[in-house]
Design a protein around this motif. Structure first.
Motif, PDB file in Angstrom:
ATOM      1  N   ALA A 151       0.830  -1.209   0.000  1.00 22.25           N
ATOM      2  CA  ALA A 151       0.000   0.000   0.000  1.00 22.25           C
ATOM      3  C   ALA A 151       0.864   1.260   0.000  1.00 22.25           C
ATOM      4  O   ALA A 151       0.587   2.208  -0.740  1.00 22.25           O
ATOM      5  CB  ALA A 151      -0.942  -0.008   1.205  1.00 22.25           C
ATOM      6  N   ARG A 152       1.910   1.286   0.823  1.00 20.66           N
ATOM      7  CA  ARG A 152       2.803   2.459   0.865  1.00 20.66           C
ATOM      8  C   ARG A 152       3.469   2.691  -0.484  1.00 20.66           C
ATOM      9  O   ARG A 152       3.489   3.805  -1.002  1.00 20.66           O
ATOM     10  CB  ARG A 152       3.875   2.278   1.949  1.00 20.66           C
ATOM     11  N   GLN A 153       4.028   1.631  -1.053  1.00 20.04           N
ATOM     12  CA  GLN A 153       4.735   1.769  -2.331  1.00 20.04           C
ATOM     13  C   GLN A 153       3.786   2.121  -3.461  1.00 20.04           C
ATOM     14  O   GLN A 153       4.112   2.956  -4.308  1.00 20.04           O
ATOM     15  CB  GLN A 153       5.485   0.475  -2.658  1.00 20.04           C
ATOM     16  N   PHE A 154       2.618   1.508  -3.465  1.00 20.51           N
ATOM     17  CA  PHE A 154       1.640   1.784  -4.512  1.00 20.51           C
ATOM     18  C   PHE A 154       1.207   3.240  -4.454  1.00 20.51           C
ATOM     19  O   PHE A 154       1.169   3.933  -5.473  1.00 20.51           O
ATOM     20  CB  PHE A 154       0.421   0.854  -4.359  1.00 20.51           C
ATOM     21  N   ALA A 155       0.896   3.721  -3.248  1.00 26.58           N
ATOM     22  CA  ALA A 155       0.455   5.113  -3.095  1.00 26.58           C
ATOM     23  C   ALA A 155       1.552   6.081  -3.535  1.00 26.58           C
ATOM     24  O   ALA A 155       1.294   7.042  -4.271  1.00 26.58           O
ATOM     25  CB  ALA A 155       0.045   5.377  -1.648  1.00 26.58           C
ATOM     26  N   GLU A 156       2.763   5.829  -3.110  1.00 26.23           N
ATOM     27  CA  GLU A 156       3.876   6.712  -3.477  1.00 26.23           C
ATOM     28  C   GLU A 156       4.122   6.693  -4.984  1.00 26.23           C
ATOM     29  O   GLU A 156       4.284   7.750  -5.611  1.00 26.23           O
ATOM     30  CB  GLU A 156       5.147   6.265  -2.745  1.00 26.23           C
ATOM     31  N   ASP A 157       4.110   5.514  -5.580  1.00 24.49           N
ATOM     32  CA  ASP A 157       4.344   5.404  -7.020  1.00 24.49           C
ATOM     33  C   ASP A 157       3.237   6.076  -7.827  1.00 24.49           C
ATOM     34  O   ASP A 157       3.510   6.779  -8.795  1.00 24.49           O
ATOM     35  CB  ASP A 157       4.450   3.938  -7.448  1.00 24.49           C
ATOM     36  N   ARG A 158       2.007   5.851  -7.453  1.00 24.83           N
ATOM     37  CA  ARG A 158       0.897   6.438  -8.218  1.00 24.83           C
ATOM     38  C   ARG A 158       0.881   7.958  -8.076  1.00 24.83           C
ATOM     39  O   ARG A 158       0.550   8.667  -9.020  1.00 24.83           O
ATOM     40  CB  ARG A 158      -0.447   5.857  -7.785  1.00 24.83           C
ATOM     41  N   ARG A 159       1.244   8.464  -6.909  1.00 24.43           N
ATOM     42  CA  ARG A 159       1.317   9.924  -6.754  1.00 24.43           C
ATOM     43  C   ARG A 159       2.450  10.492  -7.598  1.00 24.43           C
ATOM     44  O   ARG A 159       2.282  11.495  -8.292  1.00 24.43           O
ATOM     45  CB  ARG A 159       1.553  10.278  -5.291  1.00 24.43           C
ATOM     46  N   THR A 160       3.599   9.863  -7.515  1.00 27.01           N
ATOM     47  CA  THR A 160       4.790  10.379  -8.173  1.00 27.01           C
ATOM     48  C   THR A 160       4.772  10.152  -9.678  1.00 27.01           C
ATOM     49  O   THR A 160       5.026  11.073 -10.458  1.00 27.01           O
ATOM     50  CB  THR A 160       6.054   9.713  -7.585  1.00 27.01           C
ATOM     51  N   LEU A 161       4.480   8.951 -10.098  1.00 29.24           N
ATOM     52  CA  LEU A 161       4.588   8.595 -11.509  1.00 29.24           C
ATOM     53  C   LEU A 161       3.355   8.959 -12.333  1.00 29.24           C
ATOM     54  O   LEU A 161       3.476   9.343 -13.487  1.00 29.24           O
ATOM     55  CB  LEU A 161       4.858   7.091 -11.651  1.00 29.24           C
ATOM     56  N   ASP A 162       2.165   8.802 -11.736  1.00 32.54           N
ATOM     57  CA  ASP A 162       0.936   9.003 -12.499  1.00 32.54           C
ATOM     58  C   ASP A 162       0.117  10.205 -12.051  1.00 32.54           C
ATOM     59  O   ASP A 162      -0.933  10.470 -12.616  1.00 32.54           O
ATOM     60  CB  ASP A 162       0.054   7.744 -12.404  1.00 32.54           C
ATOM     61  N   LEU A 208      -2.702  19.242  -2.649  1.00 29.18           N
ATOM     62  CA  LEU A 208      -3.106  20.432  -3.405  1.00 29.18           C
ATOM     63  C   LEU A 208      -1.970  20.891  -4.318  1.00 29.18           C
ATOM     64  O   LEU A 208      -2.190  21.205  -5.489  1.00 29.18           O
ATOM     65  CB  LEU A 208      -3.526  21.557  -2.457  1.00 29.18           C
ATOM     66  N   GLU A 209      -0.759  20.907  -3.792  1.00 29.44           N
ATOM     67  CA  GLU A 209       0.402  21.286  -4.603  1.00 29.44           C
ATOM     68  C   GLU A 209       0.583  20.333  -5.787  1.00 29.44           C
ATOM     69  O   GLU A 209       0.900  20.767  -6.902  1.00 29.44           O
ATOM     70  CB  GLU A 209       1.671  21.297  -3.752  1.00 29.44           C
ATOM     71  N   ALA A 210       0.371  19.050  -5.553  1.00 25.64           N
ATOM     72  CA  ALA A 210       0.505  18.068  -6.630  1.00 25.64           C
ATOM     73  C   ALA A 210      -0.559  18.296  -7.703  1.00 25.64           C
ATOM     74  O   ALA A 210      -0.274  18.185  -8.899  1.00 25.64           O
ATOM     75  CB  ALA A 210       0.397  16.651  -6.064  1.00 25.64           C
ATOM     76  N   ALA A 211      -1.771  18.627  -7.289  1.00 27.17           N
ATOM     77  CA  ALA A 211      -2.851  18.882  -8.247  1.00 27.17           C
ATOM     78  C   ALA A 211      -2.548  20.131  -9.073  1.00 27.17           C
ATOM     79  O   ALA A 211      -2.745  20.149 -10.296  1.00 27.17           O
ATOM     80  CB  ALA A 211      -4.181  19.023  -7.522  1.00 27.17           C
ATOM     81  N   VAL A 212      -2.042  21.182  -8.430  1.00 30.49           N
ATOM     82  CA  VAL A 212      -1.692  22.409  -9.154  1.00 30.49           C
ATOM     83  C   VAL A 212      -0.535  22.130 -10.116  1.00 30.49           C
ATOM     84  O   VAL A 212      -0.549  22.583 -11.267  1.00 30.49           O
ATOM     85  CB  VAL A 212      -1.345  23.554  -8.172  1.00 30.49           C
TER      86      VAL A 212
END
Length: 163
Positions: A68-79, A113-117
């Motif tokens: 779960a940790r790795q999936f969340a981090e990867d999806r935020r960062t990569l996708d 929010l920063e990631a969305a912007v």
């Protein structure tokens, strides 16, 4: 060992289930539920599946919290996925809701929010100038898994920074 003999020998059945699991885990991390479903699809007996999963957990090959940790981090960062989409995908993969909450709690609201912007800045050269463009930007963020309120805030923040 012949297939008939393997069916009669519990150790051989367990080793077969582990071999199938190791090959399946060789591509990427999986959840306990994903491995269970894979073994069921290979027609492994339920008792053998339970034994194999216990062994894999003891050996550290399966860890839903780590997944779960790795999936969340990867999806935020990569996708550039938002928390809502990550949560849905983790739930589909069979991750416990408590583990999902911990994995998603690693990022606070300001960072999301920063990631969305930042995603809006990458996708659009200029800030939305009319309602149609705002709706397009908002829809893109919602499809990426950002909550509606956060998406509204991100579009407004993008308009302020681009002005």
């Amino acid at each position: 060992m012949t297939p008939e003999a393997r069916l009669k020998d519990p150790e051989a059945r367990l080793q077969h289930a582990l071999d199938v699991s190791y090959r399946y885990l060789g591509y990427r991390d999986r959840t306990v539920l994903e491995v269970r479903r894979h073994l069921e699809g290979k027609r492994v007996e339920p008792s053998t599946i339970d034994e194999a999963l216990t062994t894999l957990l003891e050996q550290g090959y399966l860890d839903d919290a780590r997944f779960a940790r790795q999936f969340a981090e990867d999806r935020r960062t990569l996708d550039a996925w938002g928390s809502d989409r990550i949560e849905r995908k983790l739930a589909q993969a069979g991750v416990d809701p408590e583990l999902i909450a911990v994995a998603l709690g690693a990022q606070d609201g300001d960072a999301e929010l920063e990631a969305a912007v930042a995603l809006l800045q990458r996708r659009y050269r200029t800030a939305p100038e009319n309602d149609r463009e705002r709706d397009r930007a908002l829809g893109m963020l919602v499809r990426k898994g950002y909550g509606l309120e956060l998406a509204y805030d991100a579009v407004r923040a993008f308009e302020r920074t681009a002005a």
